[in-house]
Design an enzyme around this catalytic site. Structure first.
Site, PDB file in Angstrom:
ATOM      1  N   HIS A  47      26.361  30.933  78.895  1.00  0.00           N
ATOM      2  CA  HIS A  47      24.906  30.848  78.737  1.00  0.00           C
ATOM      3  C   HIS A  47      24.164  29.576  79.422  1.00  0.00           C
ATOM      4  O   HIS A  47      22.907  29.792  79.693  1.00  0.00           O
ATOM      5  CB  HIS A  47      24.398  30.964  77.528  1.00  0.00           C
ATOM      6  CG  HIS A  47      24.785  32.166  76.820  1.00  0.00           C
ATOM      7  ND1 HIS A  47      24.457  33.301  77.129  1.00  0.00           N
ATOM      8  CD2 HIS A  47      25.708  32.400  75.399  1.00  0.00           C
ATOM      9  CE1 HIS A  47      24.819  34.231  76.023  1.00  0.00           C
ATOM     10  NE2 HIS A  47      25.535  33.732  75.312  1.00  0.00           N
ATOM     11  N   GLU A 149      32.520  35.310  66.604  1.00  0.00           N
ATOM     12  CA  GLU A 149      30.896  35.497  66.426  1.00  0.00           C
ATOM     13  C   GLU A 149      30.569  37.044  66.256  1.00  0.00           C
ATOM     14  O   GLU A 149      29.322  37.362  66.638  1.00  0.00           O
ATOM     15  CB  GLU A 149      30.373  34.977  67.604  1.00  0.00           C
ATOM     16  CG  GLU A 149      31.090  35.316  68.913  1.00  0.00           C
ATOM     17  CD  GLU A 149      30.433  34.324  70.242  1.00  0.00           C
ATOM     18  OE1 GLU A 149      29.618  33.616  69.950  1.00  0.00           O
ATOM     19  OE2 GLU A 149      31.153  34.334  71.348  1.00  0.00           O
ATOM     20  N   ALA A 174      25.022  31.108  65.872  1.00  0.00           N
ATOM     21  CA  ALA A 174      23.866  31.833  66.494  1.00  0.00           C
ATOM     22  C   ALA A 174      24.196  33.652  66.333  1.00  0.00           C
ATOM     23  O   ALA A 174      23.579  34.518  65.817  1.00  0.00           O
ATOM     24  CB  ALA A 174      23.466  31.562  67.801  1.00  0.00           C
ATOM     25  N   ASP A 175      25.155  33.804  67.264  1.00  0.00           N
ATOM     26  CA  ASP A 175      25.606  35.130  67.405  1.00  0.00           C
ATOM     27  C   ASP A 175      26.245  35.826  66.080  1.00  0.00           C
ATOM     28  O   ASP A 175      25.681  37.059  65.907  1.00  0.00           O
ATOM     29  CB  ASP A 175      26.616  35.546  68.584  1.00  0.00           C
ATOM     30  CG  ASP A 175      26.128  35.515  69.531  1.00  0.00           C
ATOM     31  OD1 ASP A 175      25.099  36.249  70.102  1.00  0.00           O
ATOM     32  OD2 ASP A 175      26.521  34.921  70.739  1.00  0.00           O
TER      33      ASP A 175
END
Length: 259
Positions: A47, A149, A174-175
């Site tokens: 990312h 994740e 986060a994911d």
């Protein structure tokens, strides 16, 4: 033995390690951060704004300080990308979105040469300069870490952790928050489920005898997770801290002007 040279051994021994995350394409800044004393520097090739040519510059910046080990998060479970990352002299790869023991095995084999894996011997590039040219010795010096994740990964967690040759799992909060039904990272509605999953990942790794890692937003959180069963923790990122510092100074300057 320098700290970078001992990183793979220390990770496999489940020693507690603290790392930092690099998302920006700025080797000068990366070099300065790598000299601070972190055990490893994770460079985001998934990312972050770094393209593949930037991976080598980031690894050279990390190596310049001779204090931290450089890791690269590759874009996917792709043996070609994994090999390219390791050819830069990275001490290991972090592989995102792994959902099954079969995918974990592909990742592991991509980090090892024949007969244990599928990695091609790089020849005279940075990997040889840092790790030599004996395949078995190179394999000992690099690590394979896969990210947990998704819901599928949680379902197959124990089998993923039991993958032969896997060195560690790394929880992506986060994911995983979104996968658990959260509208965004930090959604309080899924915090209980996220905490349950976080504890499950640490325990599964402990049972398998491999390292357990987690991404944290600050050093205090990292210290807490390291005391709660995790063996390595990555702290925030360069871009996040740059924005936070700039915002704090701006607020201070405007506050001083208003007083």
């Amino acid at each position: 033995m320098t700290l970078p040279d001992s990183f793979a051994r220390r990770l496999r021994a489940r020693e507690q390690l603290a790392g930092y995350w690099i998302s920006g394409d700025n080797p000068v800044a990366t070099e300065r951060i790598a000299r601070l004393g972190y055990d490893y520097i994770g460079v985001d090739g998934q990312h972050g704004v770094l393209s593949q040519p930037g991976w080598s510059a980031a690894m050279m910046a990390v190596d310049a300080g001779q204090r931290a080990a450089g890791l690269i998060r590759v874009p996917s479970v792709d043996p070609i990308a994994i090999g390219a990352a390791l050819d830069t002299g990275a001490r290991g790869v972090i592989v995102p979105m792994v959902e099954s023991p079969e995918q974990a095995e592909i990742a592991v084999r991509a980090t090892k040469h024949w007969p244990a894996g599928t990695r091609s011997l790089a020849g005279p590039v940075r990997a040889q300069f840092r790790l030599g040219d004996v395949p078995a010795e190179i394999d000992e010096g690099v690590v394979c870490i896969v990210m947990i994740e998704t819901l599928a990964a949680l379902t197959d967690l124990e089998k993923i952790c039991a993958t032969p040759g896997l060195d560690g799992v790394y929880l992506g909060p986060a994911d995983l928050s979104v996968a658990l039904g959260g509208r965004h990272f930090g959604d309080p509605q899924v915090q209980p489920a996220l905490l349950e999953a976080t504890a499950a990942v640490a325990e599964a790794a402990r049972q398998a005898g491999i390292a357990a890692g987690i991404h944290c937003m600050d050093g205090q959180s990292a210290a807490q997770w390291l005391s709660d069963g995790y063996t390595f923790a990555t702290i925030s990122s360069d871009i996040t801290h740059l924005e936070q510092a700039a915002a704090a100074h701006l607020a201070a300057a405007r506050g001083a002007g208003d007083s």
